[in-house]
Design a protein around this motif. Structure first.
Motif, PDB file in Angstrom:
ATOM      1  N   TYR A 282       0.650  -1.369   0.004  1.00  0.00           N
ATOM      2  CA  TYR A 282       0.210  -0.011   0.251  1.00  0.00           C
ATOM      3  C   TYR A 282       1.046   0.451   0.201  1.00  0.00           C
ATOM      4  CZ  TYR A 282      -3.684  -3.394   0.877  1.00  0.00           C
ATOM      5  OH  TYR A 282      -4.531  -3.847   1.092  1.00  0.00           O
ATOM      6  N   THR A 283       0.994   2.501  -0.478  1.00  0.00           N
ATOM      7  CA  THR A 283       0.291   3.274  -0.469  1.00  0.00           C
ATOM      8  C   THR A 283      -0.063   4.783  -0.046  1.00  0.00           C
ATOM      9  OG1 THR A 283       2.273   3.031  -2.765  1.00  0.00           O
ATOM     10  CG2 THR A 283       1.878   5.436  -1.862  1.00  0.00           C
ATOM     11  N   LEU A 284       0.625   5.244   1.288  1.00  0.00           N
ATOM     12  CA  LEU A 284      -0.217   6.363   1.919  1.00  0.00           C
ATOM     13  C   LEU A 284      -0.133   7.238   1.548  1.00  0.00           C
ATOM     14  CD1 LEU A 284      -2.275   6.705   4.783  1.00  0.00           C
ATOM     15  CD2 LEU A 284       0.247   7.235   6.209  1.00  0.00           C
ATOM     16  N   TYR A 285      -1.621   8.723   0.998  1.00  0.00           N
ATOM     17  CA  TYR A 285      -1.088   9.725   0.777  1.00  0.00           C
ATOM     18  C   TYR A 285      -2.571  10.183   1.944  1.00  0.00           C
ATOM     19  CZ  TYR A 285       0.265   8.573  -4.205  1.00  0.00           C
ATOM     20  OH  TYR A 285       0.548   7.735  -4.628  1.00  0.00           O
ATOM     21  N   ALA A 286      -1.825  11.589   2.051  1.00  0.00           N
ATOM     22  CA  ALA A 286      -2.462  12.224   3.132  1.00  0.00           C
ATOM     23  C   ALA A 286      -3.152  13.897   2.559  1.00  0.00           C
ATOM     24  CB  ALA A 286      -1.474  13.140   3.830  1.00  0.00           C
ATOM     25  N   HIS A 287      -4.014  13.652   2.587  1.00  0.00           N
ATOM     26  CA  HIS A 287      -4.960  15.018   2.147  1.00  0.00           C
ATOM     27  C   HIS A 287      -5.801  16.003   3.163  1.00  0.00           C
ATOM     28  CE1 HIS A 287      -5.397  12.476  -1.355  1.00  0.00           C
ATOM     29  NE2 HIS A 287      -5.702  11.612  -0.918  1.00  0.00           N
TER      30      HIS A 287
ATOM     31  N   GLU B  78      -1.823  21.571   0.036  1.00  0.00           N
ATOM     32  CA  GLU B  78      -3.818  21.129   0.525  1.00  0.00           C
ATOM     33  C   GLU B  78      -4.080  19.352   0.457  1.00  0.00           C
ATOM     34  OE1 GLU B  78      -5.914  23.915  -0.444  1.00  0.00           O
ATOM     35  OE2 GLU B  78      -5.795  25.139   0.722  1.00  0.00           O
ATOM     36  N   SER B  79      -3.400  18.533  -0.927  1.00  0.00           N
ATOM     37  CA  SER B  79      -4.063  17.144  -0.664  1.00  0.00           C
ATOM     38  C   SER B  79      -2.538  16.404  -1.529  1.00  0.00           C
ATOM     39  CB  SER B  79      -5.265  17.558  -1.859  1.00  0.00           C
ATOM     40  OG  SER B  79      -5.760  15.972  -2.376  1.00  0.00           O
ATOM     41  N   GLY B  80      -2.925  15.290  -2.018  1.00  0.00           N
ATOM     42  CA  GLY B  80      -2.205  14.399  -2.574  1.00  0.00           C
ATOM     43  C   GLY B  80      -1.265  14.166  -2.111  1.00  0.00           C
ATOM     44  N   ILE B  81      -0.675  14.041  -0.572  1.00  0.00           N
ATOM     45  CA  ILE B  81       1.133  13.949   0.105  1.00  0.00           C
ATOM     46  C   ILE B  81       0.968  12.391   0.252  1.00  0.00           C
ATOM     47  CG2 ILE B  81       2.233  15.280   1.733  1.00  0.00           C
ATOM     48  CD1 ILE B  81       0.029  16.868   2.321  1.00  0.00           C
ATOM     49  N   GLN B  82       2.004  11.895  -0.282  1.00  0.00           N
ATOM     50  CA  GLN B  82       2.643  10.960  -0.390  1.00  0.00           C
ATOM     51  C   GLN B  82       3.476  10.600   0.938  1.00  0.00           C
ATOM     52  OE1 GLN B  82       3.825   8.135  -3.403  1.00  0.00           O
ATOM     53  NE2 GLN B  82       5.866   7.835  -2.268  1.00  0.00           N
ATOM     54  N   LEU B  83       2.932   9.798   2.378  1.00  0.00           N
ATOM     55  CA  LEU B  83       3.937   9.895   3.076  1.00  0.00           C
ATOM     56  C   LEU B  83       4.615   8.948   3.609  1.00  0.00           C
ATOM     57  CD1 LEU B  83       0.285  10.940   5.709  1.00  0.00           C
ATOM     58  CD2 LEU B  83       2.226  12.127   4.625  1.00  0.00           C
ATOM     59  N   ALA B  84       4.346   7.741   2.320  1.00  0.00           N
ATOM     60  CA  ALA B  84       4.507   6.157   2.521  1.00  0.00           C
ATOM     61  C   ALA B  84       4.271   5.287   1.561  1.00  0.00           C
ATOM     62  CB  ALA B  84       4.523   5.640   3.915  1.00  0.00           C
ATOM     63  N   TYR B  85       5.589   4.292   1.051  1.00  0.00           N
ATOM     64  CA  TYR B  85       5.564   3.745   0.551  1.00  0.00           C
ATOM     65  C   TYR B  85       5.112   2.271   0.736  1.00  0.00           C
ATOM     66  CZ  TYR B  85       6.485   1.160  -4.357  1.00  0.00           C
ATOM     67  OH  TYR B  85       6.355   0.380  -5.188  1.00  0.00           O
ATOM     68  N   ASP B  86       5.709   1.205   0.122  1.00  0.00           N
ATOM     69  CA  ASP B  86       6.164  -0.223   0.695  1.00  0.00           C
ATOM     70  C   ASP B  86       4.985  -0.413   1.766  1.00  0.00           C
ATOM     71  OD1 ASP B  86       6.638  -2.591   0.792  1.00  0.00           O
ATOM     72  OD2 ASP B  86       8.539  -1.802   0.979  1.00  0.00           O
ATOM     73  N   LEU B  87       4.139   0.152   2.510  1.00  0.00           N
ATOM     74  CA  LEU B  87       3.527  -0.677   3.414  1.00  0.00           C
ATOM     75  C   LEU B  87       3.124  -1.447   3.178  1.00  0.00           C
ATOM     76  CD1 LEU B  87       1.310   2.694   4.916  1.00  0.00           C
ATOM     77  CD2 LEU B  87       4.432   1.938   5.355  1.00  0.00           C
ATOM     78  N   SER B  88       3.044  -3.086   4.633  1.00  0.00           N
ATOM     79  CA  SER B  88       2.684  -4.365   4.501  1.00  0.00           C
ATOM     80  C   SER B  88       0.599  -3.962   4.603  1.00  0.00           C
ATOM     81  CB  SER B  88       3.319  -4.949   5.797  1.00  0.00           C
ATOM     82  OG  SER B  88       3.265  -4.434   6.413  1.00  0.00           O
TER      83      SER B  88
ATOM     84  N   HIS C 132      -9.479   4.619  11.446  1.00  0.00           N
ATOM     85  CA  HIS C 132     -10.501   5.862  11.183  1.00  0.00           C
ATOM     86  C   HIS C 132     -10.633   7.426  10.717  1.00  0.00           C
ATOM     87  CE1 HIS C 132     -12.371   2.129  11.385  1.00  0.00           C
ATOM     88  NE2 HIS C 132     -12.055   2.074  12.923  1.00  0.00           N
ATOM     89  N   LEU C 133      -9.558   7.984  10.170  1.00  0.00           N
ATOM     90  CA  LEU C 133      -9.295   8.936  10.202  1.00  0.00           C
ATOM     91  C   LEU C 133      -9.598   9.914   9.039  1.00  0.00           C
ATOM     92  CD1 LEU C 133      -5.288   9.313  12.506  1.00  0.00           C
ATOM     93  CD2 LEU C 133      -8.315   9.929  12.726  1.00  0.00           C
ATOM     94  N   ASP C 134     -10.115  10.942   9.271  1.00  0.00           N
ATOM     95  CA  ASP C 134     -10.871  11.608   7.493  1.00  0.00           C
ATOM     96  C   ASP C 134      -9.139  12.095   6.605  1.00  0.00           C
ATOM     97  OD1 ASP C 134     -13.789  11.274   7.470  1.00  0.00           O
ATOM     98  OD2 ASP C 134     -13.367  12.201   8.810  1.00  0.00           O
ATOM     99  N   GLY C 135      -9.449  12.223   5.673  1.00  0.00           N
ATOM    100  CA  GLY C 135      -8.413  12.280   4.618  1.00  0.00           C
ATOM    101  C   GLY C 135      -6.935  11.632   4.675  1.00  0.00           C
ATOM    102  N   LEU C 136      -7.429  10.533   4.746  1.00  0.00           N
ATOM    103  CA  LEU C 136      -5.944   9.607   4.170  1.00  0.00           C
ATOM    104  C   LEU C 136      -6.775   8.778   3.707  1.00  0.00           C
ATOM    105  CD1 LEU C 136      -4.688   8.568   7.680  1.00  0.00           C
ATOM    106  CD2 LEU C 136      -3.762  10.144   6.623  1.00  0.00           C
ATOM    107  N   GLU C 137      -5.718   8.107   2.955  1.00  0.00           N
ATOM    108  CA  GLU C 137      -5.980   8.075   1.407  1.00  0.00           C
ATOM    109  C   GLU C 137      -5.164   6.432   1.758  1.00  0.00           C
ATOM    110  OE1 GLU C 137      -6.216   7.466  -3.133  1.00  0.00           O
ATOM    111  OE2 GLU C 137      -6.294   9.129  -2.119  1.00  0.00           O
ATOM    112  N   LEU C 138      -5.432   4.937   1.451  1.00  0.00           N
ATOM    113  CA  LEU C 138      -4.490   3.613   1.391  1.00  0.00           C
ATOM    114  C   LEU C 138      -4.243   3.137  -0.205  1.00  0.00           C
ATOM    115  CD1 LEU C 138      -4.698   2.191   4.762  1.00  0.00           C
ATOM    116  CD2 LEU C 138      -2.737   2.797   3.472  1.00  0.00           C
TER     117      LEU C 138
END
Length: 594
Positions: free
Chosen positions: A93-98, A132-142, A153-159
């Motif tokens: 998974y890749t984690l993005y923050a908005h 404000e949006s589309g920030i890649q926080l992490a890559y290659d998450l298990s 359950h946090l709003d603004g995060l996208e896996l």
């Protein structure tokens, strides 16, 4: 006052009713008029939406509710001959923050993500401030980390899920397995050469999704998630590969060599049981390695084999009847051919050895003796036989990037006596280490040219074979009598000659050392650089049954340092270690006679 009669009351009520009814009818008319206008407006709007704009809106709705996707099909796993996983797909998974969608304070979100991402909150806050949006926080998450983040359950995060190729053995078989790029295309090893078999065939299908974009699993097309369980099985043995790599690395460090390779092949059928090059790379992080390390130089780079080619030249001479096993030639120690001086590697210490048998010429690795042997063959005939061995072509291995061996032009070879002379002791032409292994297999299997290969085929978990790569049938080159004679001579190299370090108690082993000058790319040779090698054949017992395999083990070391760096000291100990492991793993019985 006179009382009002009943009739008067009725008349008064009727009058009031008339006075009230007139304005009520007007109001009713207005109400109905408004309703009629509204209905007409709605009908007009419905006509506009359903008739005039219907096709456009229907297309937009379909785009929002459905999308075309390919059937989910992870890349097939790769396993070794014993089923050990070498490459497999896994979800990542890749984690993005908005930040624009955060409902919690950024500080609180940074604190919550700090532990699963193993990042300081301050670093995460700094990332949140980028945009404000589309920030890649992490890559290659298990999957486990993704599950923990989803559980917050946090709003603004996208896996965002994707398939990642994992190589559990890291660098153990990297030169054979290869790697894939970000587009999931094989870029080396069998990942590239068997791309079409590893990438399962898929079909496009319409997939439904909810308003939040999530796929509706109950509306997936039939068989959308179904995949077969077939695996690409290699001929290699991870256990033997580990032994070979360890032995090779030890000698490279001891002699401060540039690089080296070790290979093991079943001479009967061409199966490669081990193929090691050092230094190598880790398939999981191939992008961190130097470009030079990503190629399999045992398959792609040419070198002059030197004395390890001498047994093949003797086989040619025996096959043509130019010599007999008991023939004797004079070894002067040094001679001049067409103005070029040629001498033995030990001439400065031993001088000329005098009369030598064919076995002694091989045992002492006499260059002068080999020149005399090959002089018994016309140059044109000798050249034809070198071509028959495969010089000037490729081995045909099922790995990418193989280079064709090189042989001088026929006219140059025939009319320049020094060409035949240098070729007699393995110089003046070039091949890959793999092709030398293939040629040595002819001496081990009774004279047949077999095609080396690293893939058995596609198998399921029950061991059922679903595909086998087409392997050309063995091609006869030498007679069994010739190869058995040469193999007996190679035994003497191990028992009494330069290959004694490769001896293993209770086993008959054939072998040949090689210490060759290293050719310069611009012509000529480096002054001090050399390539050392040793080839071993086990078991070398005569008259083995046709189904009893013989194995060829070859080690080639490029530019070892030190005055004592020879094939006998650098390469032979590696081959011995590998043969000892091979005897155990393949349950090779001791020789019946020695």
């Amino acid at each position: 006052m006179a009382p009002i009669s009943l009739g008067d009351r009725i008349r008064q009520f009727s009058l009031k009713s008339l006075l009230v009814t007139e304005p009520s009818n007007t109001r009713l008319i207005w109400v109905w008029g408004i309703l009629l206008v509204g209905i007409l407006g709605i009908m007009g709007n419905l006509y506009k939406l359903q008739v005039q704009q219907g096709p456009v809106l229907q297309q937009k709705a379909r785009e929002q509710q459905q999308f075309k996707a390919r059937t989910y099909a992870p890349r097939r796993p790769i396993v070794d001959r014993n089923g050990q996983i070498l490459a497999i797909d896994r979800p990542a998974y890749t984690l993005y923050a908005h930040p624009i969608l955060f409902k919690e304070r950024p500080e609180a979100i940074a604190q919550a993500l700090s532990q699963p991402l193993n990042k300081p909150p301050a670093e995460l806050l700094k990332q949140f401030r980028r945009r404000e949006s589309g920030i890649q926080l992490a890559y290659d998450l298990s999957e486990e980390v993704a599950r923990r983040i989803g559980g917050l359950h946090l709003d603004g995060l996208e896996l965002t899920p994707y398939q990642q190729r994992l190589y559990p053995q890291n660098n153990l078989l990297a030169e054979v397995v290869g790697y894939i790029n970000l587009d999931r295309q094989g870029q080396g090893g069998v990942e590239a050469s068997y791309q079409t078999f590893l990438e399962r065939s898929t079909q496009e299908a319409w997939v439904n999704r909810a308003g939040n974009g999530l796929i509706l699993p109950d509306r997936l097309p039939e068989n959308f998630l179904e995949t077969d369980e077939q695996q690409l099985q290699l001929t290699l043995d991870s256990r033997l590969q580990r032994v070979a790599r360890s032995a090779l690395k030890q000698q490279l460090e001891t002699y401060r060599a540039k690089r080296g390779t070790v290979m093991v092949m079943n001479a009967n059928n061409g199966e490669i049981l081990s193929l090691v090059t050092e230094p190598t790379f880790d398939s999981n992080v191939y992008y961190k390695s130097e470009l030079e390390l990503l190629k399999n130089w045992a398959v792609s780079d040419l070198y002059e084999p030197g004395s390890t080619f001498k047994p093949l030249n003797i086989a040619i001479a025996l096959e043509l009847g130019a010599i007999r096993p008991n023939s004797v030639f004079n070894d002067e120690g040094q001679i001049v051919v067409d103005g070029w001086p040629i001498q033995n590697h030990d001439f400065s210490t031993n001088g000329g050895r005098g009369a030598l048998s064919i076995t002694d010429i091989l045992k002492y690795s006499s260059n002068v003796g080999m020149v005399h042997i090959m002089r018994q063959i016309p140059s044109e005939t000798y050249y034809t036989w070198l071509e028959k061995l495969g010089l000037g072509t490729k081995s045909g291995i099922d790995l990418p990037g193989e280079a064709a061996s090189q042989l001088k032009e026929r006219s140059q070879f025939i009319y320049s006596p020094v060409e035949s002379a240098t070729s007699s002791f393995g110089q003046g032409f070039s091949l890959t280490p793999l092709q030398l292994l293939q040629m040595q297999a002819m001496l081990a299997n009774g004279g047949f040219r077999v095609t080396p290969h690293v893939v058995k085929g596609l198998v399921d978990p029950q061991g059922q074979q679903h595909f086998s790569p087409p392997i050309p049938p063995p091609e006869p080159v030498f007679s069994p009598q010739t190869t058995q004679t040469v193999l007996g001579m190679m035994e003497k190299v191990v028992t009494d000659g330069t290959g004694q370090v490769a001896q293993i108690p209770h086993y008959r082993i054939g072998g040949k050392t090689g210490t060759a000058q290293k050719a310069h790319p611009q012509g000529g040779y480096y002054e001090r650089a050399r390539i050392t090698s040793f080839v071993g054949i086990v078991p070398s017992d005569p008259f083995l049954s046709q189904n009893t395999p013989r194995y060829v083990v070859l080690a080639v070391i490029d530019e070892p340092q030190g005055e004592d760096a020879f094939g006998s000291t650098v390469a032979a100990p590696i081959v011995k270690s590998v043969m000892e492991a091979l005897i155990t793993l393949e349950h090779i019985p001791p020789s019946t006679s020695q």
